[in-house]
Design a protein around this motif. Structure first.
Motif, PDB file in Angstrom:
ATOM      1  N   SER A 183       0.839  -1.200   0.000  1.00 32.71           N
ATOM      2  CA  SER A 183       0.000   0.000   0.000  1.00 32.71           C
ATOM      3  C   SER A 183       0.875   1.251   0.000  1.00 32.71           C
ATOM      4  CB  SER A 183      -0.926  -0.001   1.218  1.00 32.71           C
ATOM      5  OG  SER A 183      -0.194  -0.184   2.417  1.00 32.71           O
ATOM      6  N   GLN A 184       1.970   1.200   0.784  1.00 28.50           N
ATOM      7  CA  GLN A 184       2.895   2.340   0.804  1.00 28.50           C
ATOM      8  C   GLN A 184       3.574   2.514  -0.556  1.00 28.50           C
ATOM      9  OE1 GLN A 184       2.447   0.228   3.259  1.00 28.50           O
ATOM     10  NE2 GLN A 184       2.655   1.193   5.256  1.00 28.50           N
ATOM     11  N   TYR A 185       3.932   1.397  -1.204  1.00 29.96           N
ATOM     12  CA  TYR A 185       4.593   1.487  -2.500  1.00 29.96           C
ATOM     13  C   TYR A 185       3.680   2.139  -3.539  1.00 29.96           C
ATOM     14  CZ  TYR A 185       7.965  -1.965  -0.647  1.00 29.96           C
ATOM     15  OH  TYR A 185       8.901  -2.626   0.094  1.00 29.96           O
ATOM     16  N   VAL A 186       2.429   1.666  -3.599  1.00 34.30           N
ATOM     17  CA  VAL A 186       1.484   2.208  -4.589  1.00 34.30           C
ATOM     18  C   VAL A 186       1.194   3.673  -4.290  1.00 34.30           C
ATOM     19  CG1 VAL A 186      -0.869   2.027  -5.486  1.00 34.30           C
ATOM     20  CG2 VAL A 186       0.479  -0.045  -5.108  1.00 34.30           C
ATOM     21  N   LYS A 187       1.006   3.988  -3.005  1.00 36.67           N
ATOM     22  CA  LYS A 187       0.771   5.387  -2.624  1.00 36.67           C
ATOM     23  C   LYS A 187       1.967   6.263  -2.995  1.00 36.67           C
ATOM     24  CE  LYS A 187       1.978   6.762   1.240  1.00 36.67           C
ATOM     25  NZ  LYS A 187       3.191   7.361   1.837  1.00 36.67           N
ATOM     26  N   ASN A 188       3.173   5.746  -2.765  1.00 37.66           N
ATOM     27  CA  ASN A 188       4.374   6.522  -3.079  1.00 37.66           C
ATOM     28  C   ASN A 188       4.527   6.756  -4.586  1.00 37.66           C
ATOM     29  OD1 ASN A 188       5.033   6.672  -0.391  1.00 37.66           O
ATOM     30  ND2 ASN A 188       6.551   5.034  -0.440  1.00 37.66           N
ATOM     31  N   ILE A 189       4.212   5.732  -5.387  1.00 37.95           N
ATOM     32  CA  ILE A 189       4.257   5.916  -6.843  1.00 37.95           C
ATOM     33  C   ILE A 189       3.286   7.024  -7.244  1.00 37.95           C
ATOM     34  CG2 ILE A 189       3.835   4.868  -9.100  1.00 37.95           C
ATOM     35  CD1 ILE A 189       4.454   2.139  -7.825  1.00 37.95           C
ATOM     36  N   ALA A 190       2.065   6.957  -6.700  1.00 34.03           N
ATOM     37  CA  ALA A 190       1.040   7.939  -7.042  1.00 34.03           C
ATOM     38  C   ALA A 190       1.463   9.347  -6.631  1.00 34.03           C
ATOM     39  CB  ALA A 190      -0.286   7.565  -6.375  1.00 34.03           C
ATOM     40  N   LEU A 191       1.998   9.459  -5.421  1.00 32.24           N
ATOM     41  CA  LEU A 191       2.411  10.781  -4.924  1.00 32.24           C
ATOM     42  C   LEU A 191       3.563  11.345  -5.760  1.00 32.24           C
ATOM     43  CD1 LEU A 191       1.866  12.857  -2.706  1.00 32.24           C
ATOM     44  CD2 LEU A 191       3.546  11.672  -1.280  1.00 32.24           C
ATOM     45  N   MET A 192       4.537  10.499  -6.084  1.00 30.04           N
ATOM     46  CA  MET A 192       5.662  10.945  -6.901  1.00 30.04           C
ATOM     47  C   MET A 192       5.219  11.280  -8.338  1.00 30.04           C
ATOM     48  SD  MET A 192       8.241  11.202  -4.926  1.00 30.04           S
ATOM     49  CE  MET A 192       7.022  11.703  -3.680  1.00 30.04           C
ATOM     50  N   ASN A 193       4.209  10.559  -8.834  1.00 32.63           N
ATOM     51  CA  ASN A 193       3.676  10.862 -10.168  1.00 32.63           C
ATOM     52  C   ASN A 193       3.051  12.252 -10.211  1.00 32.63           C
ATOM     53  OD1 ASN A 193       4.476   8.467 -11.280  1.00 32.63           O
ATOM     54  ND2 ASN A 193       2.431   7.612 -11.530  1.00 32.63           N
ATOM     55  N   ILE A 194       2.346  12.600  -9.128  1.00 35.86           N
ATOM     56  CA  ILE A 194       1.749  13.938  -9.056  1.00 35.86           C
ATOM     57  C   ILE A 194       2.849  14.992  -9.055  1.00 35.86           C
ATOM     58  CG2 ILE A 194       0.454  15.510  -7.564  1.00 35.86           C
ATOM     59  CD1 ILE A 194      -1.176  13.066  -6.637  1.00 35.86           C
ATOM     60  N   LEU A 195       3.893  14.730  -8.282  1.00 34.12           N
ATOM     61  CA  LEU A 195       5.008  15.672  -8.181  1.00 34.12           C
ATOM     62  C   LEU A 195       5.739  15.825  -9.516  1.00 34.12           C
ATOM     63  CD1 LEU A 195       6.416  17.437  -6.049  1.00 34.12           C
ATOM     64  CD2 LEU A 195       7.929  15.506  -5.558  1.00 34.12           C
ATOM     65  N   THR A 196       6.021  14.713 -10.182  1.00 32.09           N
ATOM     66  CA  THR A 196       6.745  14.788 -11.457  1.00 32.09           C
ATOM     67  C   THR A 196       5.883  15.430 -12.547  1.00 32.09           C
ATOM     68  OG1 THR A 196       6.059  12.515 -11.966  1.00 32.09           O
ATOM     69  CG2 THR A 196       8.240  12.816 -11.002  1.00 32.09           C
ATOM     70  N   GLU A 197       4.578  15.205 -12.465  1.00 32.44           N
ATOM     71  CA  GLU A 197       3.670  15.811 -13.446  1.00 32.44           C
ATOM     72  C   GLU A 197       3.700  17.327 -13.330  1.00 32.44           C
ATOM     73  OE1 GLU A 197      -0.776  14.823 -15.094  1.00 32.44           O
ATOM     74  OE2 GLU A 197      -0.516  14.921 -12.919  1.00 32.44           O
ATOM     75  N   VAL A 198       3.702  17.819 -12.091  1.00 31.74           N
ATOM     76  CA  VAL A 198       3.776  19.274 -11.876  1.00 31.74           C
ATOM     77  C   VAL A 198       5.108  19.817 -12.387  1.00 31.74           C
ATOM     78  CG1 VAL A 198       3.857  21.082 -10.115  1.00 31.74           C
ATOM     79  CG2 VAL A 198       2.168  19.246  -9.930  1.00 31.74           C
ATOM     80  N   ARG A 199       6.161  19.035 -12.232  1.00 34.77           N
ATOM     81  CA  ARG A 199       7.485  19.459 -12.707  1.00 34.77           C
ATOM     82  C   ARG A 199       7.638  19.341 -14.223  1.00 34.77           C
ATOM     83  NH1 ARG A 199      11.392  16.066  -8.582  1.00 34.77           N
ATOM     84  NH2 ARG A 199      11.160  17.374  -6.723  1.00 34.77           N
ATOM     85  N   GLY A 200       6.677  18.667 -14.867  1.00 38.96           N
ATOM     86  CA  GLY A 200       6.778  18.446 -16.311  1.00 38.96           C
ATOM     87  C   GLY A 200       7.648  17.263 -16.663  1.00 38.96           C
ATOM     88  N   GLU A 201       7.851  16.359 -15.711  1.00 46.43           N
ATOM     89  CA  GLU A 201       8.670  15.167 -15.935  1.00 46.43           C
ATOM     90  C   GLU A 201       7.765  13.945 -16.138  1.00 46.43           C
ATOM     91  OE1 GLU A 201      11.067  14.953 -12.456  1.00 46.43           O
ATOM     92  OE2 GLU A 201      12.090  16.857 -12.828  1.00 46.43           O
TER      93      GLU A 201
END
Length: 589
Positions: free
Chosen positions: A363-381
């Motif tokens: 659950s932590q792994y999936v949540k972390n992927i999702a959270l990092m995806n949001i962050l990278t999306e904002v960065r344009g990555e």
């Protein structure tokens, strides 16, 4: 004849689903007699995943805590049970086989009767060895099905796993509905499928209240043959935790089941004592949101136990995301906007990485992927560009077989990075290590402990155990607690001066006996620094030295038995007679 339903109090999980810490050993021994006096529990969850780590974080010995908490229940004939993460045992990442084997010997010797063994992927290769290790050590292995809701997690899927676990020797099956997202009718059908084929097997249901389905689920599993139901007590029942025993008993009694009576006088005493623990210090680390239920959890499937850490993660990145959005000329997000966005991203990520049941650590792994995806999306990555080795280990098969198929995008990314997929037995990736830890203990002159329990603790939680032995853990905890108390007071409108005055009024000052300059340590072989918060002094100990104007180093004796709460004077400070050097808390007699 009425079907009998027994109750198990999940006292450990109640706390884990509410906040960062769990009661200390001195508190556990206070609550145990009240739990027994309630008279309605045939089982109590006393320890397991996160329990030992929390004790180490306090700077306390977890082995003493387990022995002290289980003993009253052992004496009263109430079964004790623990949570066991299979391949991961009591931690968040895989454990060598020799350490796993030792765990069951240690826990059985400490008074634990049942081990609830689960694999976050429901991979029987990670559960069956633990069934065998537990039985060899004299424990009752309760094999577990991690319940979630997805296209691949069908009644047939789970019933097939149950067949394999029972054939391997499991006399009990737990339906672990860790997020409370299991649909009641589905759970009833699954319970019936297992009971019809294996009527002798005990079925225990564990369902969190988060999305609001738990009471209906309890009724369905009981009507289809369940034997034991996990429950909580106020003041930390419901919310993201578990249903309260009073409500569960009333519902099942009305439905015609034979259920135990509750000593309400003892219930109220246990309720008050638990609240006392919250007021003492545990409440400073409890997220208020965990007392609330939310239907939004049905969309993400995330377990209640991780909501507190997830909200802390969100708050940690919230301001950073908004700063980037502001610089890009885009509208900022509220914390609720970010929460919904995270839930939506979890729904997007989860099927792409093969539908791992959302339980620790996946659950932590999936949540972390999702959270990092949001962050990278904002960065344009690009998405999926910030996954650590543990996440990749899950994807590549190092922790076990994923229940669903990986998305081609994830497979392509793995190949691009040169990673290799594996289907070999997960345990083969982690060779034995006990000899390495024996050598470390020998070199440090540390005792292996009764039944090798100290050796086990080092091997299971090496970093935390070293911090416990050095005293760093205790100092860190006391610092965290002091900070949490100050933050709580600040939220209530107290100024920094108010907080300082209140804190100092509560404790006793150690004052200077003469006018001069503060010297904390004059030994040339020791650093000249103030004592750490939490350091203990006895009456005859030298507290510090005061260098007078005529050059004499006057020792200041502690004249107390207690610990440092706050150090006022810095090295070299000039101080007048009678002014405070520090504040202390005397040892309670």
């Amino acid at each position: 004849m009425k079907k009998e339903i027994k109750f198990s109090l999940v006292y450990r999980d109640m706390w884990q689903s509410s906040g960062k810490y769990q009661p200390r050993v001195d508190q556990l021994v206070q609550i145990a007699p009240l739990i027994i006096e309630m008279g309605c529990f045939s089982r109590v969850e006393t320890n397991g995943g996160a329990f030992e780590q929390v004790n180490l974080l306090y700077g306390e010995n977890p082995n003493k805590a387990v022995r002290a908490f289980t003993k009253p229940f052992n004496d009263a004939g109430i079964q004790t049970h623990m949570l066991d993460r299979g391949l991961n045992a009591l931690r968040m990442y895989p454990v060598p086989a020799d350490v796993r084997k030792l765990m069951y010997k240690v826990k059985h010797a400490q008074g634990v009767d049942i081990t609830r063994i689960f694999c976050g992927l429901n991979d029987v290769r990670n559960i069956i060895p633990s069934i065998q290790y537990a039985k060899a050590a004299g424990m009752i292995p309760q094999a577990t099905l991690c319940i979630t809701f997805s296209p691949v997690h069908t009644v047939e899927y789970y019933a097939n796993i149950a067949d394999q676990l029972i054939e391997a020797g499991a006399p009990e099956i737990c339906l672990k509905d860790m997020a409370g997202v299991g649909r009641p009718v589905f759970l009833g059908k699954l319970t019936k499928a297992i009971k019809d084929k294996h009527p002798e097997v005990i079925i225990q249901y564990h369902g969190h209240s988060g999305p609001g389905l738990s009471m209906a689920s309890i009724l369905e599993v009981c009507q289809n043959g369940a034997d034991v139901i996990d429950v909580a007590i106020e003041p930390i029942s419901w919310g993201k935790v578990h249903p309260d025993v009073i409500s569960v008993q009333a519902m099942l009694k009305d439905a015609g089941f034979k259920v135990p009576e509750i000593n309400m006088s003892a219930y109220m005493k246990a309720r008050a004592k638990t609240q006392e623990f919250i007021d003492d210090f545990l409440g400073y680390f409890m997220n208020p949101g965990n007392k609330l239920m939310s239907s939004l959890l049905l969309t993400s499937g995330l377990p209640g136990g991780m909501m507190g850490s997830m909200m802390a993660d969100l708050e940690g990145v919230h301001s950073g995301i908004n700063l980037m959005l502001k610089n890009q000329g885009k509208p900022e997000l509220s914390i609720d906007d970010l929460l919904v966005k995270l839930f939506e991203e979890v729904q997007y990520v989860w099927p792409m990485v093969g539908y791992p049941p959302l339980v620790t650590p996946f659950s932590q792994y999936v949540k972390n992927i999702a959270l990092m995806n949001i962050l990278t999306e904002v960065r344009g990555e690009p998405k999926f560009s910030m996954m650590d080795k543990h996440i990749w280990g899950m994807i590549l098969g190092e922790s076990g077989k994923l229940p669903g198929k990986l998305d081609p995008q994830i497979i392509a990314l793995a190949k691009e990075k040169g990673y290799e997929f594996t289907d070999k037995n997960p345990q083969d990736n982690y060779p034995d290590e006990l000899d390495k830890y024996r050598k470390e203990m020998d070199e440090n002159g540390w005792e292996y402990g009764e039944d090798d329990e100290e050796l086990f603790e080092l091997a299971m939680h090496d970093r935390q155990y070293r911090d416990y032995k050095s005293g760093v853990a205790k100092e860190r905890f006391l610092t965290d607690l002091a900070k949490a108390k100050e933050e709580s007071m600040a939220e209530k409108g107290y100024t920094a001066e108010d907080i300082l005055a209140i804190k100092r009024a509560k404790y006793e000052p150690v004052t200077s006996e003469v006018k001069g300059q503060v010297i904390w340590e004059i030994d040339v072989d020791s650093p000249s620094m103030a004592p750490a918060v939490g350091k203990h002094f006895s009456p005859d100990d030298i507290f510090c030295y005061i260098t007078t104007s005529w050059g004499e180093h006057t020792p200041v004796k502690a004249n107390f038995d207690g610990k440092i709460i706050e150090v006022i004077a810095k090295q070299g400070d000039k101080i007048n007679k009678g002014e405070p050097l520090a504040y202390i808390e005397r040892t309670k007699e």
